[in-house]
Design a protein around this motif. Structure first.
Motif, PDB file in Angstrom:
ATOM      1  N   ARG A 137       0.836  -1.218   0.000  1.00 57.21           N
ATOM      2  CA  ARG A 137       0.000   0.000   0.000  1.00 57.21           C
ATOM      3  C   ARG A 137       0.864   1.259   0.000  1.00 57.21           C
ATOM      4  NH1 ARG A 137      -3.019  -2.967   3.820  1.00 57.21           N
ATOM      5  NH2 ARG A 137      -1.984  -1.826   5.506  1.00 57.21           N
ATOM      6  N   ASP A 138       1.914   1.249   0.839  1.00 51.37           N
ATOM      7  CA  ASP A 138       2.776   2.433   0.906  1.00 51.37           C
ATOM      8  C   ASP A 138       3.446   2.703  -0.432  1.00 51.37           C
ATOM      9  OD1 ASP A 138       2.062   2.688   3.513  1.00 51.37           O
ATOM     10  OD2 ASP A 138       3.924   1.859   4.346  1.00 51.37           O
ATOM     11  N   LEU A 139       3.944   1.636  -1.056  1.00 49.65           N
ATOM     12  CA  LEU A 139       4.606   1.814  -2.348  1.00 49.65           C
ATOM     13  C   LEU A 139       3.624   2.301  -3.404  1.00 49.65           C
ATOM     14  CD1 LEU A 139       6.902  -1.362  -2.459  1.00 49.65           C
ATOM     15  CD2 LEU A 139       7.627   1.003  -2.179  1.00 49.65           C
ATOM     16  N   HIS A 140       2.394   1.748  -3.360  1.00 53.22           N
ATOM     17  CA  HIS A 140       1.410   2.123  -4.373  1.00 53.22           C
ATOM     18  C   HIS A 140       0.894   3.547  -4.165  1.00 53.22           C
ATOM     19  CE1 HIS A 140      -2.584   2.364  -6.250  1.00 53.22           C
ATOM     20  NE2 HIS A 140      -2.071   1.540  -7.174  1.00 53.22           N
ATOM     21  N   LEU A 150       7.154  -5.122  -8.048  1.00 52.59           N
ATOM     22  CA  LEU A 150       7.403  -5.324  -6.620  1.00 52.59           C
ATOM     23  C   LEU A 150       6.098  -5.346  -5.828  1.00 52.59           C
ATOM     24  CD1 LEU A 150       9.372  -5.554  -4.258  1.00 52.59           C
ATOM     25  CD2 LEU A 150       9.540  -3.066  -4.233  1.00 52.59           C
ATOM     26  N   ILE A 151       5.163  -4.463  -6.147  1.00 47.99           N
ATOM     27  CA  ILE A 151       3.871  -4.428  -5.453  1.00 47.99           C
ATOM     28  C   ILE A 151       3.098  -5.723  -5.679  1.00 47.99           C
ATOM     29  CG2 ILE A 151       1.616  -3.289  -5.414  1.00 47.99           C
ATOM     30  CD1 ILE A 151       3.121  -0.658  -6.002  1.00 47.99           C
ATOM     31  N   ASN A 152       3.120  -6.212  -6.923  1.00 49.06           N
ATOM     32  CA  ASN A 152       2.439  -7.479  -7.222  1.00 49.06           C
ATOM     33  C   ASN A 152       3.080  -8.643  -6.459  1.00 49.06           C
ATOM     34  OD1 ASN A 152       0.629  -6.239  -8.947  1.00 49.06           O
ATOM     35  ND2 ASN A 152       1.907  -6.570 -10.772  1.00 49.06           N
ATOM     36  N   ALA A 153       4.404  -8.577  -6.327  1.00 49.48           N
ATOM     37  CA  ALA A 153       5.101  -9.657  -5.610  1.00 49.48           C
ATOM     38  C   ALA A 153       4.787  -9.654  -4.120  1.00 49.48           C
ATOM     39  CB  ALA A 153       6.609  -9.538  -5.824  1.00 49.48           C
ATOM     40  N   LEU A 154       4.452  -8.471  -3.589  1.00 51.83           N
ATOM     41  CA  LEU A 154       4.149  -8.374  -2.161  1.00 51.83           C
ATOM     42  C   LEU A 154       2.734  -8.823  -1.829  1.00 51.83           C
ATOM     43  CD1 LEU A 154       5.815  -4.977  -1.239  1.00 51.83           C
ATOM     44  CD2 LEU A 154       6.489  -7.234  -0.432  1.00 51.83           C
ATOM     45  N   ARG A 155       1.896  -8.995  -2.813  1.00 53.25           N
ATOM     46  CA  ARG A 155       0.538  -9.442  -2.533  1.00 53.25           C
ATOM     47  C   ARG A 155       0.561 -10.862  -1.993  1.00 53.25           C
ATOM     48  NH1 ARG A 155      -2.962  -8.678  -7.793  1.00 53.25           N
ATOM     49  NH2 ARG A 155      -1.229  -9.936  -8.565  1.00 53.25           N
ATOM     50  N   PRO A 156      -0.301 -11.184  -1.051  1.00 53.14           N
ATOM     51  CA  PRO A 156      -0.351 -12.553  -0.517  1.00 53.14           C
ATOM     52  C   PRO A 156      -0.628 -13.555  -1.622  1.00 53.14           C
ATOM     53  CG  PRO A 156      -1.632 -11.065   0.861  1.00 53.14           C
ATOM     54  CD  PRO A 156      -1.242 -10.291  -0.363  1.00 53.14           C
ATOM     55  N   PRO A 157       0.212 -14.574  -1.770  1.00 51.14           N
ATOM     56  CA  PRO A 157       0.024 -15.536  -2.853  1.00 51.14           C
ATOM     57  C   PRO A 157      -1.303 -16.274  -2.756  1.00 51.14           C
ATOM     58  CG  PRO A 157       1.668 -16.315  -1.260  1.00 51.14           C
ATOM     59  CD  PRO A 157       1.392 -14.892  -0.934  1.00 51.14           C
ATOM     60  N   GLY A 158      -1.865 -16.384  -1.539  1.00 48.49           N
ATOM     61  CA  GLY A 158      -3.140 -17.075  -1.392  1.00 48.49           C
ATOM     62  C   GLY A 158      -4.302 -16.352  -2.038  1.00 48.49           C
ATOM     63  N   LEU A 159      -4.120 -15.056  -2.374  1.00 47.50           N
ATOM     64  CA  LEU A 159      -5.185 -14.278  -2.984  1.00 47.50           C
ATOM     65  C   LEU A 159      -5.168 -14.341  -4.511  1.00 47.50           C
ATOM     66  CD1 LEU A 159      -5.095 -11.048  -0.785  1.00 47.50           C
ATOM     67  CD2 LEU A 159      -6.540 -13.043  -0.512  1.00 47.50           C
ATOM     68  N   GLU A 160      -4.180 -14.975  -5.078  1.00 47.89           N
ATOM     69  CA  GLU A 160      -4.020 -14.959  -6.528  1.00 47.89           C
ATOM     70  C   GLU A 160      -5.231 -15.577  -7.235  1.00 47.89           C
ATOM     71  OE1 GLU A 160      -1.780 -13.570  -8.339  1.00 47.89           O
ATOM     72  OE2 GLU A 160      -0.547 -12.859  -6.691  1.00 47.89           O
TER      73      GLU A 160
END
Length: 231
Positions: free
Chosen positions: A164-167, A215-225
């Motif tokens: 969120r901070d990066l975005h 980087l933002i996409n990589a930080l998303r929880p993988p379980g939400l993909e």
């Protein structure tokens, strides 16, 4: 066994004691008795009944095995069932001593009563201790599982915060810089000395924006993909 008057009776007593031990070792200790506990405790009662019925001057010593059996029953059964087996063993021991000694045997019967009750209480205490230990172990396992989930949740929360901070800050600023550079590029001619640096700065800003998106996409929880938005 020395109270038995013949070698045959002594051998018989030894064999019955051995049977008691073998039943304990291969049925009780291995947990095989759990399929039908009545068979194990019934067989042991039969063995001990035959043992204390042998004409001996020291039958009270054989009764000690009944006390052991009472403790085992109190450990594995509910209070009501354990009380039944305790009473059953007490009746057998008392009947044998009364038949052998007559009225004088009443003193032994009162002693048996107190002893069987103490053994039953002792076995019940062991059972409660084991149940408490198992309950505590389950609580410890649940606590460890909860701690692990909290650690995973903390990691996910931190990743989300960073994303969120990066975005919301850095990426927006880089995007704004890219737009400003694009506006600057369109306002100057290709012959201007600042044109090439502006082009390069715009390219670097766009590259930085693309890397931030990755980087933002990589930080998303993988379980939400694979989850939908409502879920």
């Amino acid at each position: 066994i020395s109270g038995l008057h013949s070698l045959l009776l002594q051998i018989t007593a030894l064999v019955l004691c051995l049977v008691f031990v073998l039943l304990y070792r291969f049925l009780f200790r291995t947990g095989a008795y759990e399929r039908n506990p009545a068979i194990y405790f019934g067989l042991q009662a039969l063995v001990l009944t035959l043992l204390i019925m042998l004409p001996s001057t020291a039958n009270d010593a054989f009764n000690f095995l009944f006390y052991i059996l009472t403790v085992q029953a109190a450990v594995v059964f509910t209070t009501r069932v354990a009380a039944f087996w305790t009473s059953f063993y007490f009746v057998i021991a008392s009947a044998v001593v009364l038949f052998d000694r007559g009225v004088i045997g009443l003193y032994a019967v009162f002693f048996y009563l107190a002893t069987f009750v103490v053994c039953a209480i002792f076995g019940h205490s062991i059972q409660q201790t084991e149940l408490t230990s198992e309950h505590n172990q389950r609580l410890v396992d649940e606590l460890r599982e909860t701690q692990q989930k909290l650690k995973e949740l903390a990691v996910v929360e931190e990743r989300n915060r960073l994303a969120r901070d990066l975005h919301d800050s850095v990426k927006q600023q880089v995007f704004a810089i890219s737009m400003q550079l694009s506006a600057a590029r369109t306002s100057i001619s290709e012959n201007d000395k600042a044109y090439v640096p502006v082009i390069e700065a715009e390219r670097l800003a766009q590259q930085a924006g693309a890397e931030l998106t990755t980087l933002i996409n990589a930080l998303r929880p993988p379980g939400l993909e694979s989850r939908t938005l409502p879920a």
